[in-house]
Design a protein around this motif. Structure first.
Motif, PDB file in Angstrom:
ATOM      1  N   GLY A 140       0.041 -26.179  -9.904  1.00 58.02           N
ATOM      2  CA  GLY A 140       1.424 -25.987  -9.485  1.00 58.02           C
ATOM      3  C   GLY A 140       2.348 -27.065 -10.023  1.00 58.02           C
ATOM      4  N   ALA A 141       1.884 -28.321 -10.020  1.00 54.51           N
ATOM      5  CA  ALA A 141       2.700 -29.414 -10.549  1.00 54.51           C
ATOM      6  C   ALA A 141       2.934 -29.249 -12.045  1.00 54.51           C
ATOM      7  CB  ALA A 141       2.019 -30.750 -10.251  1.00 54.51           C
ATOM      8  N   VAL A 142       1.898 -28.838 -12.771  1.00 54.76           N
ATOM      9  CA  VAL A 142       2.049 -28.612 -14.214  1.00 54.76           C
ATOM     10  C   VAL A 142       3.057 -27.495 -14.474  1.00 54.76           C
ATOM     11  CG1 VAL A 142       0.844 -27.828 -16.283  1.00 54.76           C
ATOM     12  CG2 VAL A 142      -0.240 -29.504 -14.777  1.00 54.76           C
ATOM     13  N   CYS A 143       3.004 -26.433 -13.673  1.00 54.35           N
ATOM     14  CA  CYS A 143       3.972 -25.333 -13.824  1.00 54.35           C
ATOM     15  C   CYS A 143       5.393 -25.816 -13.551  1.00 54.35           C
ATOM     16  CB  CYS A 143       3.612 -24.189 -12.872  1.00 54.35           C
ATOM     17  SG  CYS A 143       2.126 -23.269 -13.316  1.00 54.35           S
ATOM     18  N   ALA A 144       5.566 -26.637 -12.520  1.00 59.12           N
ATOM     19  CA  ALA A 144       6.901 -27.132 -12.186  1.00 59.12           C
ATOM     20  C   ALA A 144       7.458 -28.024 -13.292  1.00 59.12           C
ATOM     21  CB  ALA A 144       6.853 -27.882 -10.858  1.00 59.12           C
TER      22      ALA A 144
ATOM     23  N   ARG B  24      17.594 -41.617 -17.314  1.00 55.96           N
ATOM     24  CA  ARG B  24      17.869 -42.076 -15.953  1.00 55.96           C
ATOM     25  C   ARG B  24      17.646 -40.971 -14.938  1.00 55.96           C
ATOM     26  NH1 ARG B  24      23.941 -42.312 -14.620  1.00 55.96           N
ATOM     27  NH2 ARG B  24      23.409 -40.083 -14.668  1.00 55.96           N
ATOM     28  N   ASP B  25      18.121 -39.764 -15.256  1.00 66.85           N
ATOM     29  CA  ASP B  25      17.954 -38.630 -14.337  1.00 66.85           C
ATOM     30  C   ASP B  25      16.477 -38.273 -14.166  1.00 66.85           C
ATOM     31  OD1 ASP B  25      20.669 -38.580 -14.129  1.00 66.85           O
ATOM     32  OD2 ASP B  25      20.950 -36.893 -15.514  1.00 66.85           O
ATOM     33  N   VAL B  26      15.707 -38.353 -15.253  1.00 64.47           N
ATOM     34  CA  VAL B  26      14.273 -38.080 -15.154  1.00 64.47           C
ATOM     35  C   VAL B  26      13.601 -39.090 -14.238  1.00 64.47           C
ATOM     36  CG1 VAL B  26      12.103 -38.054 -16.445  1.00 64.47           C
ATOM     37  CG2 VAL B  26      14.121 -36.917 -17.380  1.00 64.47           C
TER      38      VAL B  26
ATOM     39  N   VAL C 199      12.289 -39.666  -6.574  1.00 67.17           N
ATOM     40  CA  VAL C 199      12.607 -38.921  -5.346  1.00 67.17           C
ATOM     41  C   VAL C 199      11.499 -37.926  -5.027  1.00 67.17           C
ATOM     42  CG1 VAL C 199      14.222 -37.286  -4.312  1.00 67.17           C
ATOM     43  CG2 VAL C 199      15.080 -39.230  -5.619  1.00 67.17           C
ATOM     44  N   GLY C 200      10.996 -37.217  -6.045  1.00 70.12           N
ATOM     45  CA  GLY C 200       9.919 -36.263  -5.798  1.00 70.12           C
ATOM     46  C   GLY C 200       8.664 -36.922  -5.269  1.00 70.12           C
ATOM     47  N   ALA C 201       8.282 -38.062  -5.877  1.00 72.85           N
ATOM     48  CA  ALA C 201       7.097 -38.773  -5.402  1.00 72.85           C
ATOM     49  C   ALA C 201       7.304 -39.310  -3.991  1.00 72.85           C
ATOM     50  CB  ALA C 201       6.763 -39.918  -6.360  1.00 72.85           C
ATOM     51  N   GLY C 202       8.511 -39.766  -3.705  1.00 70.68           N
ATOM     52  CA  GLY C 202       8.783 -40.271  -2.362  1.00 70.68           C
ATOM     53  C   GLY C 202       8.709 -39.186  -1.303  1.00 70.68           C
ATOM     54  N   VAL C 203       9.318 -38.040  -1.582  1.00 69.07           N
ATOM     55  CA  VAL C 203       9.283 -36.935  -0.615  1.00 69.07           C
ATOM     56  C   VAL C 203       7.859 -36.413  -0.447  1.00 69.07           C
ATOM     57  CG1 VAL C 203      10.076 -34.579  -0.186  1.00 69.07           C
ATOM     58  CG2 VAL C 203      11.675 -36.297  -1.046  1.00 69.07           C
TER      59      VAL C 203
END
Length: 373
Positions: free
Chosen positions: A22-26, A105-107, A113-117
């Motif tokens: 799923g992570a690879v697809c995202a 910067r956006d990446v 943020v994704g890792a934190g959530v």
């Protein structure tokens, strides 16, 4: 037995592999979204399918069914909308140093943020809670709400006020999308017919024994017939999901999505004109009626001296059916069903009617003046 002990919790390798896919697809969808939109949409569907399988894995059939149907509907709607997006060609725009810095910067921000959530969600789900409200829902779903399906009882009974807010947001989003698309004008390169359709039209025009769009009719003859035969079955299945939702996996939301799938298939097979000449589709009235029914169900409790959205149920002896429980929450669930059908269909119609538009005619005087200039 098949898991690895890590931090006091069992992690199944197969489940971890599923989420890795799923992570690879995202990530793949994010990287391909700029120039390869169809591939990005397919990868996004793969990530959604992983979420659906995860719900099944964790014994949540209600969420799995809802997730699967939402993935189907959103994928179809996005496919319809992709027809009108402007083309993106790699190499046409020169990227400056500031733009490259901003993209990196956006990446970095997105990954952080994704890792934190994800870490916060994992900690919340694996941290033991001594006094959880979930036990209250499990113990009082039947005695307090009259249903065995705890998920649906929570949505339409214990937390009905939250659900009322959610369907209100859904209605606002649908009306906003419809309002924006009414003013939308596609890019110049998206107005003309696709190349395949142009070739089919030219072939039909060159053949003396073929009418216009004869090839399209031939291609869609068998799929269209299958869809027409299956539509009543899908509608009946949606009714089945609604009626069983208080005791078994189902409910108003998933039933509404199911009915929307039937309407979407009819639009895809026959086109907007074919459907609307045979079927009166009034999505705004569906939305209004659903919200009104949900609010009136909540106001009904005030007449009996109870707080807003307080539900009630009792057993009744009905002919042929025997002794069954009847809950006022079913009326609220019917309102949810109507809002979901109306909102989804409204967005579908807004997208479908884009293909019926024609370029605005320029008055002769204005065209002549423009030619002189």
């Amino acid at each position: 037995p098949l898991g690895l002990e890590l931090g006091g919790s069992d992690i199944d390798p197969a489940f971890a592999l599923l989420w890795l896919i799923g992570a690879v697809c995202a990530v793949g969808a994010a990287s391909q979204a700029k120039f390869h939109r169809l591939a990005a949409l397919i990868l996004t569907g793969g990530a959604g399918l992983v979420s659906c399988v995860s719900f099944v894995w964790l014994s949540a059939p209600d969420l799995a069914a809802t997730q699967l149907l939402v993935e189907v509907v959103t994928t179809i709607l996005i496919l319809l909308g992709m027809r009108w997006l402007p083309k993106r060609i790699a190499g046409m725009a020169v990227e400056t140093r500031w733009q490259r810095f901003r993209r990196r910067r956006d990446v970095f921000i997105a990954i952080a943020v994704g890792a934190g959530v994800a870490s916060l969600a994992y900690a919340a789900m694996t941290h033991p809670v001594s006094e959880s409200i979930s036990r209250f829902f499990l113990e009082n779903a039947y005695t307090g709400g009259g249903g065995n399906n705890v998920v649906n009882v929570i949505l339409v009974d214990f937390r009905g006020f939250d659900t009322l807010g959610e369907i209100s947001v859904l209605a606002i989003v649908a009306l906003t999308v419809f309002g924006l698309l009414r003013r939308f004008r596609p890019a110049a390169e998206s107005i003309s017919m696709p190349v395949q359709q142009q070739q089919q039209t030219a072939y039909d025009a060159a053949a003396p024994d073929r009418a216009a769009d004869h090839s399209l009719t031939d291609y869609l003859m068998i799929p269209g017939l299958i869809i027409q035969l299956l539509s009543p079955v899908i509608l009946l299945f949606g009714l089945h999901l609604f009626l069983r939702g208080h005791d078994l996996p189902g409910g108003g939301f998933v039933a509404g999505i199911t009915v929307s799938v039937a309407l979407i298939l009819l639009y895809m097979a026959g086109g907007a004109r074919w459907v609307e000449t045979r079927l009166r589709v009034l999505p705004v009235r569906w939305i209004g009626a659903g919200l009104l029914m949900a609010v009136l169900t909540g106001l009904g409790s005030l007449a009996f001296g109870h707080p807003f959205m307080t539900s009630h149920f009792q057993y009744l002896d009905l002919p042929l059916l025997g002794r069954i429980p009847l809950a006022t929450a079913v009326l609220f669930d019917l309102g949810v069903f109507a809002v979901v059908v109306g909102a989804t269909t409204l967005m579908l119609i807004a997208l479908a009617h884009q293909s019926l538009r024609r370029p605005r005619e320029v008055p002769a005087a204005a065209a002549a003046a423009e030619g002189e200039t």
